[in-house]
Design a protein around this motif. Structure first.
Motif, PDB file in Angstrom:
ATOM      1  N   ALA A 173      25.155 -31.044   3.146  1.00  0.00           N
ATOM      2  CA  ALA A 173      26.295 -31.473   2.318  1.00  0.00           C
ATOM      3  C   ALA A 173      27.430 -30.520   2.443  1.00  0.00           C
ATOM      4  CB  ALA A 173      26.167 -31.847   1.047  1.00  0.00           C
ATOM      5  N   PRO A 174      28.810 -31.041   2.584  1.00  0.00           N
ATOM      6  CA  PRO A 174      29.992 -29.823   2.721  1.00  0.00           C
ATOM      7  C   PRO A 174      29.853 -28.872   1.231  1.00  0.00           C
ATOM      8  CG  PRO A 174      30.863 -32.037   3.194  1.00  0.00           C
ATOM      9  CD  PRO A 174      29.079 -32.215   2.840  1.00  0.00           C
ATOM     10  N   ALA A 175      29.609 -29.583   0.116  1.00  0.00           N
ATOM     11  CA  ALA A 175      29.420 -28.835  -0.998  1.00  0.00           C
ATOM     12  C   ALA A 175      28.435 -27.486  -1.039  1.00  0.00           C
ATOM     13  CB  ALA A 175      29.319 -29.520  -2.165  1.00  0.00           C
ATOM     14  N   SER A 176      27.399 -27.871  -0.136  1.00  0.00           N
ATOM     15  CA  SER A 176      26.267 -26.909   0.161  1.00  0.00           C
ATOM     16  C   SER A 176      26.552 -25.974   0.997  1.00  0.00           C
ATOM     17  CB  SER A 176      24.858 -27.969   0.440  1.00  0.00           C
ATOM     18  OG  SER A 176      23.915 -26.812   0.458  1.00  0.00           O
ATOM     19  N   ALA A 177      27.301 -26.274   2.055  1.00  0.00           N
ATOM     20  CA  ALA A 177      27.949 -25.511   3.032  1.00  0.00           C
ATOM     21  C   ALA A 177      28.677 -24.462   2.462  1.00  0.00           C
ATOM     22  CB  ALA A 177      28.430 -26.313   4.348  1.00  0.00           C
ATOM     23  N   SER A 178      29.572 -24.884   1.732  1.00  0.00           N
ATOM     24  CA  SER A 178      30.421 -24.318   1.045  1.00  0.00           C
ATOM     25  C   SER A 178      29.846 -22.957   0.282  1.00  0.00           C
ATOM     26  CB  SER A 178      31.457 -24.999   0.098  1.00  0.00           C
ATOM     27  OG  SER A 178      32.548 -24.072  -0.523  1.00  0.00           O
ATOM     28  N   GLU A 179      28.972 -23.435  -0.663  1.00  0.00           N
ATOM     29  CA  GLU A 179      28.064 -22.590  -1.485  1.00  0.00           C
ATOM     30  C   GLU A 179      27.535 -21.490  -0.761  1.00  0.00           C
ATOM     31  OE1 GLU A 179      24.526 -22.770  -4.699  1.00  0.00           O
ATOM     32  OE2 GLU A 179      25.399 -24.811  -3.940  1.00  0.00           O
ATOM     33  N   HIS A 180      26.548 -21.921   0.444  1.00  0.00           N
ATOM     34  CA  HIS A 180      25.906 -20.938   0.975  1.00  0.00           C
ATOM     35  C   HIS A 180      26.996 -20.053   1.666  1.00  0.00           C
ATOM     36  CE1 HIS A 180      22.019 -22.438   0.303  1.00  0.00           C
ATOM     37  NE2 HIS A 180      22.397 -23.611   0.712  1.00  0.00           N
ATOM     38  N   ALA A 181      27.972 -20.644   2.438  1.00  0.00           N
ATOM     39  CA  ALA A 181      29.112 -19.738   3.124  1.00  0.00           C
ATOM     40  C   ALA A 181      29.325 -18.580   2.043  1.00  0.00           C
ATOM     41  CB  ALA A 181      30.225 -20.412   3.455  1.00  0.00           C
ATOM     42  N   THR A 182      29.885 -18.914   0.613  1.00  0.00           N
ATOM     43  CA  THR A 182      30.051 -17.942  -0.385  1.00  0.00           C
ATOM     44  C   THR A 182      29.354 -16.828  -0.626  1.00  0.00           C
ATOM     45  OG1 THR A 182      31.738 -19.765  -1.531  1.00  0.00           O
ATOM     46  CG2 THR A 182      30.759 -17.943  -2.753  1.00  0.00           C
ATOM     47  N   VAL A 183      27.850 -17.240  -0.628  1.00  0.00           N
ATOM     48  CA  VAL A 183      26.954 -16.421  -0.679  1.00  0.00           C
ATOM     49  C   VAL A 183      26.801 -15.199   0.425  1.00  0.00           C
ATOM     50  CG1 VAL A 183      24.417 -15.778  -1.167  1.00  0.00           C
ATOM     51  CG2 VAL A 183      25.563 -17.645  -2.310  1.00  0.00           C
ATOM     52  N   LEU A 184      26.976 -15.514   1.528  1.00  0.00           N
ATOM     53  CA  LEU A 184      27.039 -15.305   2.831  1.00  0.00           C
ATOM     54  C   LEU A 184      28.104 -14.109   2.897  1.00  0.00           C
ATOM     55  CD1 LEU A 184      25.764 -17.961   5.414  1.00  0.00           C
ATOM     56  CD2 LEU A 184      24.293 -15.917   4.480  1.00  0.00           C
ATOM     57  N   ARG A 185      29.241 -14.822   2.424  1.00  0.00           N
ATOM     58  CA  ARG A 185      30.298 -13.767   2.473  1.00  0.00           C
ATOM     59  C   ARG A 185      30.384 -12.548   1.416  1.00  0.00           C
ATOM     60  NH1 ARG A 185      33.448 -17.470   2.220  1.00  0.00           N
ATOM     61  NH2 ARG A 185      33.912 -17.851  -0.001  1.00  0.00           N
ATOM     62  N   GLU A 186      29.814 -13.101   0.218  1.00  0.00           N
ATOM     63  CA  GLU A 186      29.866 -11.981  -0.887  1.00  0.00           C
ATOM     64  C   GLU A 186      28.857 -10.745  -0.201  1.00  0.00           C
ATOM     65  OE1 GLU A 186      28.723 -14.019  -4.399  1.00  0.00           O
ATOM     66  OE2 GLU A 186      31.084 -14.578  -4.713  1.00  0.00           O
ATOM     67  N   ALA A 187      27.681 -11.277   0.300  1.00  0.00           N
ATOM     68  CA  ALA A 187      26.605 -10.335   0.957  1.00  0.00           C
ATOM     69  C   ALA A 187      27.284  -9.497   2.282  1.00  0.00           C
ATOM     70  CB  ALA A 187      25.400 -10.996   1.242  1.00  0.00           C
TER      71      ALA A 187
END
Length: 336
Positions: free
Chosen positions: A288-302
């Motif tokens: 889902a787009p919301a899930s993609a956004s959440e995972h992208a946020t974690v990847l970006r913060e890492a």
């Protein structure tokens, strides 16, 4: 005062963004930034460290690259390639060209050192200059080569998106609005040295060169004419003090958050489709787009991806650390 760059229809069709780093051209921009006082918050720490490491030969090369004004063209070709190969090309520059470039430079840089008069005919002096150019690269640019490559890749993603959604007009309007103004069919580039000139492209096209060290807009009157500009300044580190991550850092505490199947799929998808939007990421990863956004946020913060906002979309690209993690885990979607 401005440079007015005149475009024909053919020039607009041949306008492009540099597709890969140009190490010696970027080195000249770094040398200019080193001697400038602009952007102290972002660059002063880097300036302080670099100045302390300059060799005597590096200072010889630096003398031909002023903060404002022109420098001899043979020193900083706008070419893609390995640094060693480009330095070898500089070493083999015909002496006639060295002499001609120095004469051209003397017109806009009257304070050239006296030793430059002997440069074209003194082989040992020219060899010292070339050694200095290599030393300068080692000091100013080499420690940040991964950042440099990443910064250009992120900026290129944004510029291609602008080209796709708004054409050449949007590209020229938004590339560097602080220093460049598109007034069709003329691109006006503000010059800090007071130069006022008209350049006609004559159908040979135009090249935009994103740069990590450029602090304004630098016009290179070659063929094609090019303008260097700061690459995504809002996305660059606040100061150039931290080196890019290395393989030994791949298993840091931040990366340990990523050991899950879905997040690995998201990371691999971004690696395969650099510059994809969150919506495209969700479709390709099957989430889902919301899930993609959440995972992208974690990847970006890492620190594994970098995201850039373009209009209403976020565009995602892999960082060197993200590539290290994928390589270490086998890079496949079934890796973890």
């Amino acid at each position: 005062m401005v440079y007015r760059i005149h475009f024909t229809v053919q020039d607009l069709a041949r306008t492009r963004v540099a597709e890969a780093p140009m190490p010696l051209h970027e080195l000249e921009l770094a040398a200019r930034a080193l001697q400038s006082r602009s952007q102290p918050a972002r660059l002063d720490a880097w300036r302080h460290r670099a100045r302390a490491q300059l060799s005597a030969q590096a200072r010889v090369a630096l003398a031909l690259m002023p903060a404002v004004g022109c420098s001899p063209g043979f020193l900083s070709p706008t070419k893609v390639g390995a640094v060693e190969e480009l330095l070898e090309q500089v070493r083999s520059t015909p002496r006639e060209r060295v002499r001609a470039n120095l004469q051209e430079t003397a017109h806009c840089h009257p304070s050239l050192p006296a030793w430059t008069r002997r440069l074209a005919d003194d082989a040992s002096l020219f060899a010292e200059l070339c050694t200095g150019l290599s030393d300068l690269h080692t000091c100013l640019l080499a420690p940040h080569s991964a950042q440099f490559t990443e910064s250009l890749a992120v900026d290129r993603t944004l510029r291609l998106q602008q080209l796709l959604t708004g054409g050449v007009e949007q590209l020229l309007t938004q590339a560097n609005p602080q220093w460049m103004r598109w007034n069709p069919p003329v691109l006006e580039v503000r010059m800090v040295n007071g130069a006022d000139r008209d350049l006609y492209l004559d159908g040979e096209g135009f090249l935009l060169i994103p740069s990590m060290f450029c602090t304004r807009a630098i016009v290179t009157d070659g063929r094609p004419v090019s303008v260097s500009y700061p690459a995504c300044p809002d996305q660059c580190p606040s100061e150039l003090t931290a080196l890019a991550s290395v393989p030994g850092q791949a298993r840091s505490s931040g990366v340990s958050m990523l050991l899950g199947r879905t997040r690995t799929t998201v990371l691999a998808t971004i690696a395969e489709h650099q510059g994809c939007s969150t919506k495209e990421l969700a479709t390709r990863a099957g989430i889902a787009p919301a899930s993609a956004s959440e995972h992208a946020t974690v990847l970006r913060e890492a620190g594994l991806i970098r995201s850039l906002r373009h209009r209403n979309s976020m565009l995602h690209s892999l960082t060197p650390l993200g590539l290290v993690l994928l390589n270490a885990s086998g890079g496949g979607r079934e890796a973890v």
